[in-house]
Design a protein around this motif. Sequence first.
Motif, PDB file in Angstrom:
ATOM      1  N   SER A 139       0.826  -1.210   0.000  1.00 36.23           N
ATOM      2  CA  SER A 139       0.000   0.000   0.000  1.00 36.23           C
ATOM      3  C   SER A 139       0.857   1.254   0.000  1.00 36.23           C
ATOM      4  CB  SER A 139      -0.926   0.005   1.218  1.00 36.23           C
ATOM      5  OG  SER A 139      -0.160  -0.032   2.425  1.00 36.23           O
ATOM      6  N   VAL A 140       2.171   1.098  -0.096  1.00 38.19           N
ATOM      7  CA  VAL A 140       3.090   2.233  -0.072  1.00 38.19           C
ATOM      8  C   VAL A 140       3.255   2.756  -1.499  1.00 38.19           C
ATOM      9  CG1 VAL A 140       5.420   3.015   0.490  1.00 38.19           C
ATOM     10  CG2 VAL A 140       4.300   1.258   1.902  1.00 38.19           C
ATOM     11  N   PRO A 141       2.872   3.995  -1.785  1.00 43.45           N
ATOM     12  CA  PRO A 141       3.022   4.499  -3.155  1.00 43.45           C
ATOM     13  C   PRO A 141       4.454   4.936  -3.430  1.00 43.45           C
ATOM     14  CG  PRO A 141       2.059   6.194  -1.765  1.00 43.45           C
ATOM     15  CD  PRO A 141       2.205   4.973  -0.897  1.00 43.45           C
ATOM     16  N   CYS A 142       4.908   4.690  -4.633  1.00 39.92           N
ATOM     17  CA  CYS A 142       6.183   5.257  -5.084  1.00 39.92           C
ATOM     18  C   CYS A 142       5.959   6.716  -5.480  1.00 39.92           C
ATOM     19  CB  CYS A 142       6.710   4.480  -6.291  1.00 39.92           C
ATOM     20  SG  CYS A 142       7.262   2.815  -5.912  1.00 39.92           S
ATOM     21  N   ARG A 143       7.042   7.479  -5.509  1.00 38.69           N
ATOM     22  CA  ARG A 143       6.942   8.833  -6.048  1.00 38.69           C
ATOM     23  C   ARG A 143       6.742   8.739  -7.555  1.00 38.69           C
ATOM     24  NH1 ARG A 143      11.699  12.764  -4.978  1.00 38.69           N
ATOM     25  NH2 ARG A 143      10.235  14.143  -6.069  1.00 38.69           N
ATOM     26  N   PRO A 144       5.701   9.345  -8.089  1.00 40.77           N
ATOM     27  CA  PRO A 144       5.477   9.260  -9.531  1.00 40.77           C
ATOM     28  C   PRO A 144       6.507  10.057 -10.312  1.00 40.77           C
ATOM     29  CG  PRO A 144       3.875  10.714  -8.523  1.00 40.77           C
ATOM     30  CD  PRO A 144       4.653  10.105  -7.397  1.00 40.77           C
ATOM     31  N   ALA A 145       6.644   9.707 -11.579  1.00 42.16           N
ATOM     32  CA  ALA A 145       7.549  10.412 -12.482  1.00 42.16           C
ATOM     33  C   ALA A 145       6.956  10.357 -13.879  1.00 42.16           C
ATOM     34  CB  ALA A 145       8.935   9.787 -12.461  1.00 42.16           C
ATOM     35  N   GLY A 146       6.572  11.498 -14.407  1.00 41.89           N
ATOM     36  CA  GLY A 146       5.966  11.524 -15.735  1.00 41.89           C
ATOM     37  C   GLY A 146       4.766  10.607 -15.792  1.00 41.89           C
ATOM     38  N   ARG A 147       4.823   9.650 -16.715  1.00 41.85           N
ATOM     39  CA  ARG A 147       3.690   8.742 -16.883  1.00 41.85           C
ATOM     40  C   ARG A 147       3.738   7.531 -15.974  1.00 41.85           C
ATOM     41  NH1 ARG A 147       4.905   8.306 -23.116  1.00 41.85           N
ATOM     42  NH2 ARG A 147       6.901   9.028 -22.283  1.00 41.85           N
ATOM     43  N   LEU A 148       4.797   7.389 -15.170  1.00 39.89           N
ATOM     44  CA  LEU A 148       4.955   6.201 -14.333  1.00 39.89           C
ATOM     45  C   LEU A 148       4.552   6.481 -12.890  1.00 39.89           C
ATOM     46  CD1 LEU A 148       8.357   4.795 -15.638  1.00 39.89           C
ATOM     47  CD2 LEU A 148       6.119   3.691 -15.830  1.00 39.89           C
ATOM     48  N   SER A 149       3.716   5.614 -12.378  1.00 45.10           N
ATOM     49  CA  SER A 149       3.327   5.682 -10.976  1.00 45.10           C
ATOM     50  C   SER A 149       2.834   4.304 -10.573  1.00 45.10           C
ATOM     51  CB  SER A 149       2.222   6.720 -10.755  1.00 45.10           C
ATOM     52  OG  SER A 149       1.060   6.366 -11.491  1.00 45.10           O
ATOM     53  N   GLY A 150       2.925   4.022  -9.285  1.00 42.71           N
ATOM     54  CA  GLY A 150       2.465   2.721  -8.830  1.00 42.71           C
ATOM     55  C   GLY A 150       2.968   2.411  -7.439  1.00 42.71           C
ATOM     56  N   PRO A 151       2.690   1.193  -6.953  1.00 44.48           N
ATOM     57  CA  PRO A 151       3.031   0.840  -5.581  1.00 44.48           C
ATOM     58  C   PRO A 151       4.447   0.272  -5.462  1.00 44.48           C
ATOM     59  CG  PRO A 151       1.826  -0.957  -6.568  1.00 44.48           C
ATOM     60  CD  PRO A 151       1.888   0.132  -7.619  1.00 44.48           C
ATOM     61  N   LEU A 152       5.004   0.393  -4.278  1.00 43.38           N
ATOM     62  CA  LEU A 152       6.227  -0.324  -3.937  1.00 43.38           C
ATOM     63  C   LEU A 152       5.934  -1.814  -3.921  1.00 43.38           C
ATOM     64  CD1 LEU A 152       9.158  -0.470  -2.700  1.00 43.38           C
ATOM     65  CD2 LEU A 152       8.025  -0.331  -0.454  1.00 43.38           C
ATOM     66  N   VAL A 153       6.805  -2.598  -4.533  1.00 43.66           N
ATOM     67  CA  VAL A 153       6.756  -4.058  -4.459  1.00 43.66           C
ATOM     68  C   VAL A 153       7.901  -4.513  -3.556  1.00 43.66           C
ATOM     69  CG1 VAL A 153       6.897  -6.222  -5.754  1.00 43.66           C
ATOM     70  CG2 VAL A 153       5.702  -4.256  -6.739  1.00 43.66           C
ATOM     71  N   VAL A 154       7.637  -5.520  -2.732  1.00 41.15           N
ATOM     72  CA  VAL A 154       8.652  -6.039  -1.824  1.00 41.15           C
ATOM     73  C   VAL A 154       8.785  -7.547  -1.996  1.00 41.15           C
ATOM     74  CG1 VAL A 154       8.362  -4.217  -0.091  1.00 41.15           C
ATOM     75  CG2 VAL A 154       6.960  -6.294   0.060  1.00 41.15           C
ATOM     76  N   SER A 155       9.980  -8.052  -1.692  1.00 41.13           N
ATOM     77  CA  SER A 155      10.190  -9.491  -1.544  1.00 41.13           C
ATOM     78  C   SER A 155      10.264  -9.805  -0.054  1.00 41.13           C
ATOM     79  CB  SER A 155      11.467  -9.932  -2.258  1.00 41.13           C
ATOM     80  OG  SER A 155      12.609  -9.282  -1.706  1.00 41.13           O
ATOM     81  N   MET A 156       9.943 -11.058   0.307  1.00 41.25           N
ATOM     82  CA  MET A 156       9.906 -11.435   1.718  1.00 41.25           C
ATOM     83  C   MET A 156      10.714 -12.706   1.951  1.00 41.25           C
ATOM     84  SD  MET A 156       8.629 -13.504   4.309  1.00 41.25           S
ATOM     85  CE  MET A 156       7.259 -14.427   3.601  1.00 41.25           C
ATOM     86  N   ARG A 157      11.501 -12.667   3.031  1.00 45.42           N
ATOM     87  CA  ARG A 157      12.234 -13.842   3.484  1.00 45.42           C
ATOM     88  C   ARG A 157      11.987 -14.007   4.980  1.00 45.42           C
ATOM     89  NH1 ARG A 157      14.555 -10.922  -0.252  1.00 45.42           N
ATOM     90  NH2 ARG A 157      15.614 -11.884  -2.034  1.00 45.42           N
ATOM     91  N   PRO A 158      11.542 -15.188   5.414  1.00 47.41           N
ATOM     92  CA  PRO A 158      11.380 -15.408   6.852  1.00 47.41           C
ATOM     93  C   PRO A 158      12.759 -15.608   7.492  1.00 47.41           C
ATOM     94  CG  PRO A 158      10.115 -17.009   5.545  1.00 47.41           C
ATOM     95  CD  PRO A 158      11.097 -16.344   4.629  1.00 47.41           C
ATOM     96  N   ILE A 159      13.033 -14.861   8.542  1.00 45.17           N
ATOM     97  CA  ILE A 159      14.336 -14.912   9.202  1.00 45.17           C
ATOM     98  C   ILE A 159      14.115 -15.252  10.678  1.00 45.17           C
ATOM     99  CG2 ILE A 159      16.427 -13.613   9.768  1.00 45.17           C
ATOM    100  CD1 ILE A 159      16.087 -13.993   6.763  1.00 45.17           C
ATOM    101  N   PRO A 160      14.902 -16.195  11.247  1.00 43.49           N
ATOM    102  CA  PRO A 160      14.795 -16.442  12.688  1.00 43.49           C
ATOM    103  C   PRO A 160      14.985 -15.132  13.457  1.00 43.49           C
ATOM    104  CG  PRO A 160      16.148 -18.121  11.649  1.00 43.49           C
ATOM    105  CD  PRO A 160      15.885 -17.073  10.606  1.00 43.49           C
ATOM    106  N   ALA A 161      14.172 -14.940  14.492  1.00 44.49           N
ATOM    107  CA  ALA A 161      14.169 -13.662  15.210  1.00 44.49           C
ATOM    108  C   ALA A 161      15.570 -13.269  15.659  1.00 44.49           C
ATOM    109  CB  ALA A 161      13.218 -13.735  16.398  1.00 44.49           C
TER     110      ALA A 161
END
Length: 253
Positions: A139-161
Amino acid sequence: MTPHEARSRFRAGLKTPTAGWCPGYAQANLLAVPADLAYDMLLFAQRNPKPCPVLDVGDPGATSLPIFAGDLRTDLPGYVVYENGAPVAEVTDVTRFWRDDLVPFLIGCSFTFEDALVREDIPVRHLETGGNVPMYRTSVPCRPAGRLSGPLVVSMRPIPAGRVADAVRVSARYPEVHGAPVHIGDPAGLGIDDLDVPDFGDPVEVRPGEVPVFWACGVTPQAAVMAAGIPFAIGHAPGHMAITDVRDSAYQT
């Protein structure tokens, strides 16, 4: 296996996620856009450096780059072709779709620092299972630039605490391939409802005593292409990266 050997296999038609391939070499996301969109893409990357660290940019029509001696049209294991923001083809060869006005961008990928995590005995679940890393629109928006705009995409890795601080320390040494995580813990903080339903890649188990750790992801520009309805673009299939000829140490601080 060397990058050259891996690219030869992909050119022959092998389709597979590239996590764990060619340890010690940097991997990169591909996005090729028409020349009239290239400035917008450069500006989008400059305004959103965490998910879009640019490693190299080609001239219009270029099919190789100094950091990638192969053919960008054939030597990745998977591609997605976009028209008006919608994926219209997922293929292993985009030669017939490539255009003379396409400007290729190679953007840093977090697969590059996974070998460093493994050397520190920090588990990487999708490597253990032989799958693709899970990736999520946030749900985090990227800063738009010209015609490009959209959400931040993330990858996830489970890590022992008890190893989260180590994972942060190790990945932070690689700022040009996303660097330190952008979020640790509750996925709802990023607007992610269900870790078992990634937008791209494969779900992985988060075991008791593990914490979901999220890194910025180079699929973000493709999410912007989709969100903005860009008329035409070609990207890598998420997780099916360009394996470069550059050692991962070149991007270590």
